[in-house]
Scaffold this active site. Structure first.
Site, PDB file in Angstrom:
ATOM      1  N   CYS A  50      -2.917   8.601   3.206  1.00  0.00           N
ATOM      2  CA  CYS A  50      -2.557   8.068   1.886  1.00  0.00           C
ATOM      3  C   CYS A  50      -3.642   8.369   0.871  1.00  0.00           C
ATOM      4  CB  CYS A  50      -2.306   6.570   1.985  1.00  0.00           C
ATOM      5  SG  CYS A  50      -3.630   5.676   2.799  1.00  0.00           S
ATOM      6  N   GLU A  56       0.883  -1.174   0.000  1.00  0.00           N
ATOM      7  CA  GLU A  56       0.000   0.000   0.000  1.00  0.00           C
ATOM      8  C   GLU A  56       0.916   1.218   0.000  1.00  0.00           C
ATOM      9  OE1 GLU A  56      -3.137  -0.053  -0.353  1.00  0.00           O
ATOM     10  OE2 GLU A  56      -3.876  -1.959   0.416  1.00  0.00           O
TER      11      GLU A  56
HETATM   12  P1  NAD Z   1       8.385   5.247   4.443  1.00  0.00           P
HETATM   13  O1  NAD Z   1       8.370   4.421   3.211  1.00  0.00           O
HETATM   14  O2  NAD Z   1       9.451   6.233   4.626  1.00  0.00           O
HETATM   15  O3  NAD Z   1       8.455   4.311   5.732  1.00  0.00           O
HETATM   16  C1  NAD Z   1       7.497   3.294   5.986  1.00  0.00           C
HETATM   17  C2  NAD Z   1       8.134   2.190   6.815  1.00  0.00           C
HETATM   18  O4  NAD Z   1       9.118   1.509   6.047  1.00  0.00           O
HETATM   19  C3  NAD Z   1       8.840   2.656   8.083  1.00  0.00           C
HETATM   20  O5  NAD Z   1       8.503   1.763   9.120  1.00  0.00           O
HETATM   21  C4  NAD Z   1      10.310   2.548   7.717  1.00  0.00           C
HETATM   22  O6  NAD Z   1      11.152   2.332   8.820  1.00  0.00           O
HETATM   23  C5  NAD Z   1      10.303   1.336   6.825  1.00  0.00           C
HETATM   24  N1  NAD Z   1      11.439   1.237   5.906  1.00  0.00           N
HETATM   25  C6  NAD Z   1      12.251   2.204   5.459  1.00  0.00           C
HETATM   26  N2  NAD Z   1      13.140   1.719   4.570  1.00  0.00           N
HETATM   27  C7  NAD Z   1      12.874   0.406   4.451  1.00  0.00           C
HETATM   28  C8  NAD Z   1      13.415  -0.654   3.659  1.00  0.00           C
HETATM   29  N3  NAD Z   1      14.429  -0.459   2.813  1.00  0.00           N
HETATM   30  N4  NAD Z   1      12.856  -1.882   3.772  1.00  0.00           N
HETATM   31  C9  NAD Z   1      11.816  -2.100   4.597  1.00  0.00           C
HETATM   32  N5  NAD Z   1      11.267  -1.146   5.371  1.00  0.00           N
HETATM   33  C10 NAD Z   1      11.784   0.093   5.295  1.00  0.00           C
HETATM   34  O7  NAD Z   1       6.917   5.899   4.494  1.00  0.00           O
HETATM   35  P2  NAD Z   1       6.356   6.983   5.542  1.00  0.00           P
HETATM   36  O8  NAD Z   1       7.014   8.294   5.256  1.00  0.00           O
HETATM   37  O9  NAD Z   1       6.403   6.419   6.911  1.00  0.00           O
HETATM   38  O10 NAD Z   1       4.823   7.056   5.123  1.00  0.00           O
HETATM   39  C11 NAD Z   1       4.303   8.007   4.253  1.00  0.00           C
HETATM   40  C12 NAD Z   1       3.999   7.386   2.915  1.00  0.00           C
HETATM   41  O11 NAD Z   1       3.160   6.233   3.098  1.00  0.00           O
HETATM   42  C13 NAD Z   1       3.224   8.284   1.986  1.00  0.00           C
HETATM   43  O12 NAD Z   1       3.728   8.169   0.667  1.00  0.00           O
HETATM   44  C14 NAD Z   1       1.803   7.720   2.028  1.00  0.00           C
HETATM   45  O13 NAD Z   1       1.024   7.993   0.894  1.00  0.00           O
HETATM   46  C15 NAD Z   1       2.072   6.278   2.194  1.00  0.00           C
HETATM   47  N6  NAD Z   1       0.910   5.612   2.801  1.00  0.00           N
HETATM   48  C16 NAD Z   1       0.193   4.758   2.022  1.00  0.00           C
HETATM   49  C17 NAD Z   1      -0.929   4.151   2.551  1.00  0.00           C
HETATM   50  C18 NAD Z   1      -1.749   3.205   1.727  1.00  0.00           C
HETATM   51  O14 NAD Z   1      -2.619   2.525   2.265  1.00  0.00           O
HETATM   52  N7  NAD Z   1      -1.523   3.103   0.448  1.00  0.00           N
HETATM   53  C19 NAD Z   1      -1.312   4.413   3.872  1.00  0.00           C
HETATM   54  C20 NAD Z   1      -0.538   5.295   4.628  1.00  0.00           C
HETATM   55  C21 NAD Z   1       0.589   5.883   4.075  1.00  0.00           C
END
Ligand code: NAD
Length: 475
Positions: free
Chosen positions: A283, A249
Site C-alpha cells: 500500500c 486503510e
Molecule cells: P479489496 O478491497 O478488493 O479487498 C479487501 C478485502 O475486502 C477482501 O477481504 C475482500 O473480500 C473484502 N471485501 C470485498 N468487498 C467487500 C465489501 N463490499 N464489504 C466488505 N468487505 C469486502 O482490496 P485488495 O485488492 O485485497 O487489496 C489491494 C488494495 O489494498 C490496494 O488498493 C492497496 O493499496 C490497499 N492496501 C492498503 C493498505 C493500507 O494500509 N492503506 C495496506 C494494504 C493494501
C-alpha cells in the site's frame, strides 16, 4: 484454547485449517500454480455463528484486564515465533513473496513484533481537569466485537495490525482474510488460538459477500478494513446501518521527490526497495518518483541497474527476493498500465513485459522514464513491479504533482539536506512523509492515510485508542 504451543510443520498447520476432503476451494501457489491446499468456504451463516460466539466471549475477555490480556498476547507472539518458518513457507507459496529479503520471513517477524508492541504499549487514564472546579478523567473501554477485513498483499501482518490492538483493548475479533490469501491467515489464527480463550478470535474464510455481510452486521461494533478505496466506500455505506466505527486503510499512490544535490548512488538502493518491496504490491510503496532534471538520468540508470540485477523467481528459492504478482487480475493491471505508457511514448528502460519463463504471474521489474502526470501509470495505483520516473525542474511543480491526486497514504523526500527535505515534507498531503526512505513502519509510530487513502490511525497509543471507546469519568 488447546494448551501449550507445540511447533507444527507446514503440512500439519495446513491440515488444521483445511476443510474435510472434497470440500472447500483450491488455493494455488502464486509462483508455480501448484495446488497448496483447500480453503474452507464459510457462508454467511458461519459468519453469523462466529459473530455470536465473539459477542458471547467479549465480556469475559474484557474482564480479564489489561495485564492478563497482554500476557496472553505475549504468549501468542511466542507461538508465532515458534512456527515462524512453516508460516513463512505457507505465506510465501500462497502470496508469492519470497522467503528471503523484506518478504515472507520479514512479514512473520513483523507479526510477533506488532503483537508484542500491542501487548506492552501503556495506555493510562488521562486526567483532563483536576482542580477545585472538577475532576475528570478519560479512560478507554472496549468497543465490543471488531470485524477485521484484510487484503492479499501482506495478509498475515495486516491481520495482526487489526487483531492485536483490538484484543489488547478487550474486544473480540472476527477476521475475514482476502479470498486470495486465506490459508496463511487461517494458519496464523490457528496458532494464536492455541493461546487465546475460545471465541475471542475467529477467522472466517469467505468471499466478498461474506466481507460485505461482516461490515454491515448488527453484531459488529467496529470494522478495521485494509483494502481498496472502492471497497472502503462500500464499508462506509454499510456503516450507516450498524453505525460501526471504522478504521480505513485504503489505496495509495505514494510520490517520492528527489531534490537537487542528492547523490543518486547513495539513495538508489533505498529508492528501489521503497518501490519494489513485496514486488510493488504494498500500500505505502513508492509508486511515482519525481526526480530533478540535474540528476534524472543518473537516478534512472541506478534504478534500472538494480531492477535488472535483483533476483526474481519462486519464493522458496533462497536466492530470490522478488516474486510474482499474487493474482492474474493484478498482472493484467500492471501489464496494461506499462503497455499504455509505452504507447504514449514513455521509455521502458528495463523490464516492461511478463516473465513467463519464471511462471504465469511474473512480471519483470520495470523502470519507465520520460513519463508525465496524466499518464495512467502515474495517476493510477499500479500495485506491482513497475515504477514511473518523472522529470521536474522546479520543486514547486514536483510538490504540486505529488499533491494533485486524491490519495495520500505516504510520500517521501530525498535530499542531502535534511532541513530542506523537512521543509518540502511539510508541504506534502500524506499521512506519513519519509525522508531518505520510503515505507518504513514502526509499531509505536501511528500510520494512516489522508484524502481517499482512508481515515483512522493504527499502531502505538493512537492505534489502541482507535479500537476503544473513550469514556469520561467525572467527579
Ligand atoms: P479489496 O478491497 O478488493 O479487498 C479487501 C478485502 O475486502 C477482501 O477481504 C475482500 O473480500 C473484502 N471485501 C470485498 N468487498 C467487500 C465489501 N463490499 N464489504 C466488505 N468487505 C469486502 O482490496 P485488495 O485488492 O485485497 O487489496 C489491494 C488494495 O489494498 C490496494 O488498493 C492497496 O493499496 C490497499 N492496501 C492498503 C493498505 C493500507 O494500509 N492503506 C495496506 C494494504 C493494501
Amino acid at each position: 484454547m488447546s494448551g501449550p504451543t507445540q511447533a507444527l510443520d507446514e503440512r500439519t498447520l495446513l491440515d488444521r485449517v483445511q476443510p474435510p476432503a472434497g470440500e472447500g476451494r483450491e488455493i494455488l501457489d502464486a509462483a508455480t500454480r501448484e495446488v497448496i491446499g483447500r480453503a474452507p468456504e464459510h457462508t454467511v451463516a458461519d459468519l453469523d455463528a462466529a459473530l455470536a460466539a465473539a459477542g458471547a466471549a467479549q465480556p469475559a475477555w474484557a474482564a480479564l484486564g489489561h495485564e492478563r490480556r497482554s500476557a496472553l498476547l505475549l504468549e501468542a507472539a511466542d507461538a508465532i515465533d515458534a512456527h515462524a518458518e512453516p508460516l513463512a513457507r505457507l505465506l510465501s507459496r500462497e502470496q508469492g513473496k519470497p522467503l528471503n529479503g523484506p518478504n515472507a520471513r520479514f512479514e512473520v517477524g513483523a507479526c510477533s513484533a506488532w503483537l508484542r508492541a500491542a501487548a506492552t504499549t501503556p495506555l493510562e487514564p488521562e486526567v483532563l481537569v483536576d482542580d477545585e472546579s472538577a475532576h475528570a478523567e478519560l479512560v478507554y473501554r472496549p468497543v465490543g466485537v471488531v470485524g477485521a477485513i484484510g487484503p492479499w498483499n501482506w495478509p498475515m501482518m495486516i491481520g495482526v495490525w487489526q487483531i492485536a490492538p483490538s484484543l489488547r483493548m478487550g474486544n473480540t475479533v472476527v477476521a475475514k482474510p482476502s479470498e486470495h490469501t486465506p490459508l496463511s491467515v487461517l494458519a496464523m489464527v490457528a496458532v494464536l488460538n492455541d493461546v487465546l480463550p475460545d471465541g475471542v478470535l475467529t477467522a472466517v474464510s469467505g468471499d466478498r459477500e461474506v466481507g460485505a455481510r461482516l461490515a454491515a452486521h448488527p453484531g459488529v461494533d467496529k470494522v478495521m478494513f485494509t483494502g481498496s478505496t472502492a471497497t472502503g466506500r462500500r464499508i462506509v455505506e454499510a456503516s450507516a446501518g450498524n453505525l460501526a466505527r471504522l478504521t480505513l486503510e485504503l489505496g495509495g499512490n505514494d510520490a517520492g521527490i528527489v531534490l537537487p544535490g542528492t547523490d543518486p548512488k547513495a539513495v538508489a538502493q533505498d529508492l528501489f526497495w521503497g518501490a519494489f518491496i513485496n514486488t510493488g504490491q504494498t500500500c505505502a510503496a513508492l509508486k511515482r518518483l519525481y526526480v530533478h532534471d540535474s540528476l534524472y538520468e543518473d537516478v534512472v540508470a541506478e534504478l534500472a541497474a538494480l531492477a535488472a540485477a535483483t533476483p526474481m523467481g519462486v519464493g522458496l528459492d533462497e536466492d530470490n527476493v522478488l516474486g510474482p504478482l499474487q493474482n492474474a487480475q493484478q498482472l493484467e493491471i500492471v501489464s496494461r498500465l506499462v503497455d499504455d505508457a509505452r504507447g504514449r511514448g514513455a521509455r521502458v528502460v528495463v523490464g516492461g513485459e511478463p516473465a513467463p519463463e519464471l511462471g504465469p504471474l511474473f512480471y519483470r521489474a520495470t523502470i519507465v522514464a520520460d513519463v508525465a502526470d496524466g499518464v495512467p501509470l502515474v495517476d493510477e495505483e499500479q500495485f506491482g513491479p513497475a515504477l514511473p520516473v518523472i522529470r521536474y525542474t522546479d520543486v514547486d511543480d514536483a510538490v504540486a504533482s505529488a499533491n494533485r491526486l486524491d490519495v495520500g497514504l505516504g510520500a517521501s523526500v530525498w535530499s542531502a539536506d535534511r532541513d530542506e527535505a523537512r521543509a518540502v515534507a511539510a508541504r506534502l498531503q500524506a499521512g506519513t512523509v519519509w525522508i531518505n526512505g520510503h515505507g518504513g513502519l514502526h509499531p509505536m509510530v501511528p500510520f494512516g492515510g489522508v484524502k481517499s487513502s482512508g481515515y483512522g490511525l493504527e499502531f502505538g497509543v493512537e492505534g489502541l485508542k482507535s479500537v476503544a471507546v473513550p469514556q469520561v469519568i467525572s467527579g
